[in-house]
Design an enzyme around this catalytic site. Structure first.
Site, PDB file in Angstrom:
ATOM      1  N   ASP A   1      -2.813  -8.037  -4.650  1.00  0.00           N
ATOM      2  CA  ASP A   1      -3.212  -6.838  -3.908  1.00  0.00           C
ATOM      3  C   ASP A   1      -3.879  -5.816  -4.821  1.00  0.00           C
ATOM      4  OD1 ASP A   1      -3.427  -5.596  -1.527  1.00  0.00           O
ATOM      5  OD2 ASP A   1      -1.294  -5.189  -1.256  1.00  0.00           O
TER       6      ASP A   1
ATOM      7  N   HIS B   1      -5.674  -1.567  -4.598  1.00  0.00           N
ATOM      8  CA  HIS B   1      -6.030  -0.389  -3.826  1.00  0.00           C
ATOM      9  C   HIS B   1      -6.873   0.535  -4.681  1.00  0.00           C
ATOM     10  CE1 HIS B   1      -2.433  -1.930  -1.734  1.00  0.00           C
ATOM     11  NE2 HIS B   1      -3.135  -1.599  -0.670  1.00  0.00           N
TER      12      HIS B   1
ATOM     13  N   ARG C   1       7.998 -10.935   5.205  1.00  0.00           N
ATOM     14  CA  ARG C   1       7.803 -10.756   6.646  1.00  0.00           C
ATOM     15  C   ARG C   1       8.822 -11.619   7.384  1.00  0.00           C
ATOM     16  NH1 ARG C   1       2.075  -9.481   6.670  1.00  0.00           N
ATOM     17  NH2 ARG C   1       1.847  -8.078   4.882  1.00  0.00           N
TER      18      ARG C   1
ATOM     19  N   HIS D   1      -8.349  -1.096   0.600  1.00  0.00           N
ATOM     20  CA  HIS D   1      -7.385  -2.164   0.357  1.00  0.00           C
ATOM     21  C   HIS D   1      -8.160  -3.463   0.143  1.00  0.00           C
ATOM     22  CE1 HIS D   1      -4.117   0.141   2.692  1.00  0.00           C
ATOM     23  NE2 HIS D   1      -5.246   0.771   3.010  1.00  0.00           N
TER      24      HIS D   1
ATOM     25  N   CYS E   1       0.796  -1.224   0.000  1.00  0.00           N
ATOM     26  CA  CYS E   1       0.000   0.000   0.000  1.00  0.00           C
ATOM     27  C   CYS E   1       0.836   1.286   0.000  1.00  0.00           C
ATOM     28  CB  CYS E   1      -1.019  -0.014   1.139  1.00  0.00           C
ATOM     29  SG  CYS E   1      -0.452  -0.723   2.694  1.00  0.00           S
TER      30      CYS E   1
ATOM     31  N   GLN F   1       0.984 -11.564  -2.793  1.00  0.00           N
ATOM     32  CA  GLN F   1      -0.333 -10.961  -2.594  1.00  0.00           C
ATOM     33  C   GLN F   1      -0.932 -10.531  -3.928  1.00  0.00           C
ATOM     34  OE1 GLN F   1       0.383  -7.726   0.171  1.00  0.00           O
ATOM     35  NE2 GLN F   1      -0.163  -9.009   1.902  1.00  0.00           N
TER      36      GLN F   1
ATOM     37  N   LYS G   1     -11.727  -3.514   8.921  1.00  0.00           N
ATOM     38  CA  LYS G   1     -11.793  -4.356   7.730  1.00  0.00           C
ATOM     39  C   LYS G   1     -12.934  -5.358   7.834  1.00  0.00           C
ATOM     40  CE  LYS G   1      -8.229  -7.373   9.696  1.00  0.00           C
ATOM     41  NZ  LYS G   1      -7.238  -8.406   9.397  1.00  0.00           N
TER      42      LYS G   1
END
Length: 579
Positions: A325, A327, A305, A456, A276, A323, A410
């Site tokens: 992902d 946005h 991570r 997100h 993000c 991911q 979320k």
């Protein structure tokens, strides 16, 4: 013992059984050091530091001791001690882990629960008597660092489960046996989907051609769904300056969990733990008019991570996380529609594998406001938006107080697999904080700069974890559209290889993923190999099939066989190749 937030009757049962387990451990090893033992989903555990070696064989010994304690039907009692009394007690009993827990608690008086002469630091609640424990089973041993810190001692964790009836326990144990057969760490290797290398390192899976096909099929499907809603693909580097994460707030919250690289010029770079912050900078490249919003960015990429090695588990918990992902940057008046459209994408994606979804509204914990960025007003507004969306969708909703990320609430989508286990899958996060921290604005119809809202959404979340769920859900027997190899051609002998290659070429030309077994094995062995590979269809070709230009079809679902022309077989697959 740590308290458990869920005070259901089943949790009280499991919590009490964990105390009884601690009593059995003390009976077997009077010098054992006790740590914590909470109820957890589907069971309980207790962490110990034993003074002598322990193996799985001791679980049966513990179980017998526990049955003896349960049969005596001891009362479960509670008392409170002052901090000093509690510290004196743990010091006299030589229980350093309990003492550390007490030292970290702010309470002036501390709660203890007792069974006969055994008293344990605990807030409860518990059953009234041990005789109420009707059905339990100790399951396994594992290592666990004290307080999850790899620099602290490694303790022995004893896992167990307990149910209100023997029937429920037996059903659960059958499920666990089936889960062992479906373990993605074994099936993934058997199906040749991924591999781990000691030289590459734990938590860093390597994907084979077959596994890569699965990843791309899933990701392509997500992209096709997103295309219908006006997304554009973006790409970002795997590194960023520390400053990006200082601005986003991730540095303050997660500095110790980020991989950091110092360059030759003494610049500090970070391996991206999420996407993000990068995407905010793509949006910020220019000033946007209210007419040009929303802007929707999609990006499938890896993040990293720093997970503890003891917590890594196959594909379920990895260091390199892919991911899918996305946005969305939009005006406040566009939030409802964008959230609703994103929900539609999630519903369609998971219906392709038969998952029915429940939702958890993951909101902040009002008791710990310092954990979250932004004002209470922003949080109230964001949580209201998500609650209204869930009501509009008529979703089965559960609360998730304290489950929010630090920058926004979320919606977590929950799916149950074929074994009845529940998994968190997709997530939609509503964020009004990062746009403020990065000063992301648009020009309103009044000519003023107004803050955007950021949504997100990762449909699969982690592709690695989602594939691990699918492997176990299907037991490796993936739907036809998702199978890395859909059809295997099995010639009776080498003399039929030319016809086999012709069949293979026609299948590939029609868009199917087919392979030819060119081995010199017997037909029975070839069929067995195809079954072990869990390939949806095997096509057997012998002299009769070559002469008639047909194929004999064998499905993995049944041993029944039918013979068709190749064109008829291909026509019968119409519609199976799409989710």
């Amino acid at each position: 013992m740590a308290s458990h937030e869920n005070n259901s009757p089943l949790d009280r049962l499991r919590h009490t059984t964990a105390h009884v387990l601690a009593m059995a451990a003390l009976e077997w090893d009077p010098l054992v050091k006790l740590a914590i033992g909470p109820p957890i989903e589907n069971g309980f555990y207790y962490d110990f530091e034993f003074s002598k070696p322990i193996s799985d064989a001791e679980l049966a010994v513990f179980e017998q001791s526990m049955r003896d304690i349960i049969a005596k039907n001891y009362r479960v009692e509670q008392k409170t001690l002052s901090r000093q009394e509690a510290l004196t007690k743990t010091e006299a009993e030589k229980q350093p882990y309990k003492r550390e827990l007490i030292e970290d608690l702010p309470d002036k008086e501390l709660s203890f629960f007792g069974i006969n002469t055994f008293w344990d630091l605990c807030k409860g609640p518990h059953l009234k008597k041990t005789g109420e424990i009707k059905a339990f089973k100790l399951l396994s041993l594992a290592g666990a660092y004290w307080r999850g810190d790899e620099k602290r001692p490694m303790l022995t964790r004893v896992y167990g489960t307990a149910f209100e009836t023997k029937k429920e326990l037996d059903q659960h144990l059958v499920m666990l046996e089936e889960a062992k057969k479906r373990d993605h760490r074994k099936l993934g290797v058997q199906l040749d989907l991924f591999v781990f290398s000691d030289l590459v390192g734990p938590g860093l899976p390597l994907w084979t051609p077959k596994g890569t096909i699965m990843r791309e099929l899933l990701d392509d499907y997500v992209w096709r769904l997103r295309q219908n809603y006006g997304y554009g693909k973006v790409e970002i580097p795997h590194l960023a300056k520390k400053d990006l994460y200082v601005t986003s707030g991730h540095w303050e919250k997660f500095q110790e969990e980020l991989y950091q690289i110092e360059t030759r010029e003494n610049h500090l770079l970070v391996m991206k733990p999420m996407n993000c912050p990068h995407h905010t900078q793509i949006f910020k490249r220019r000033m946007w008019s209210y007419r040009q919003l929303p802007q929707r960015y999609a990006n499938t990429t890896m993040v990293y991570r720093d997970e503890q090695s003891g917590e890594l588990s196959g594909l379920s918990r990895v260091i390199s996380i892919t991911q899918d992902d996305a946005h969305i940057f939009c005006r406040p008046d566009q939030v409802k529609k964008e959230l609703g459209d994103t929900w539609e994408i999630i519903d369609r994606f998971y219906s392709a594998v038969g998952f029915k979804l429940d939702v958890r509204l993951s909101f902040r914990d009002p008791a710990t406001p310092k954990k979250y960025l932004g004002s209470q007003t922003l949080w109230d507004q964001a949580e209201k938006e998500l609650s209204e969306l869930a009501r509009k969708k008529g979703a089965k909703v559960r609360p998730g107080i304290g489950e929010a990320t630090f920058y926004g609430p979320k919606i977590d989508f929950m799916a149950k697999d074929s074994l009845g286990r529940e998994w968190q899958v997709a997530t939609i996060q509503l964020d009004m904080n990062l746009p403020q921290r990065f000063d992301l604005t648009y020009v309103s119809d009044q000519g003023k700069n107004e803050p955007v809202v950021m949504i997100h959404c990762a449909i699969m979340g982690s592709i690695e974890r989602y594939i691990s769920i699918l492997i176990e859900h299907f037991g490796g027997e993936f739907p036809f559209w998702l199978s890395p190899v859909q059809i295997k051609v099995l010639p009776l002998s080498d003399k039929l290889l030319d016809y086999g290659r012709a069949v293979l070429a026609e299948l590939n030309s029609a868009g199917y993923r087919a392979v030819l077994d060119e081995s010199s094995e017997t037909l029975g062995k070839k069929i067995r190999n195809a079954e072990l590979e869990k390939i949806p269809y095997s096509l057997i070709i012998g002299p009769k099939e070559e002469e008639a230009k047909t194929v004999t079809i064998r499905s993995r679902q049944t041993a029944d066989q039918s013979t068709l022309s190749l064109s008829q077989f291909i026509a019968s697959l119409s519609g199976e190749n799409q989710p």
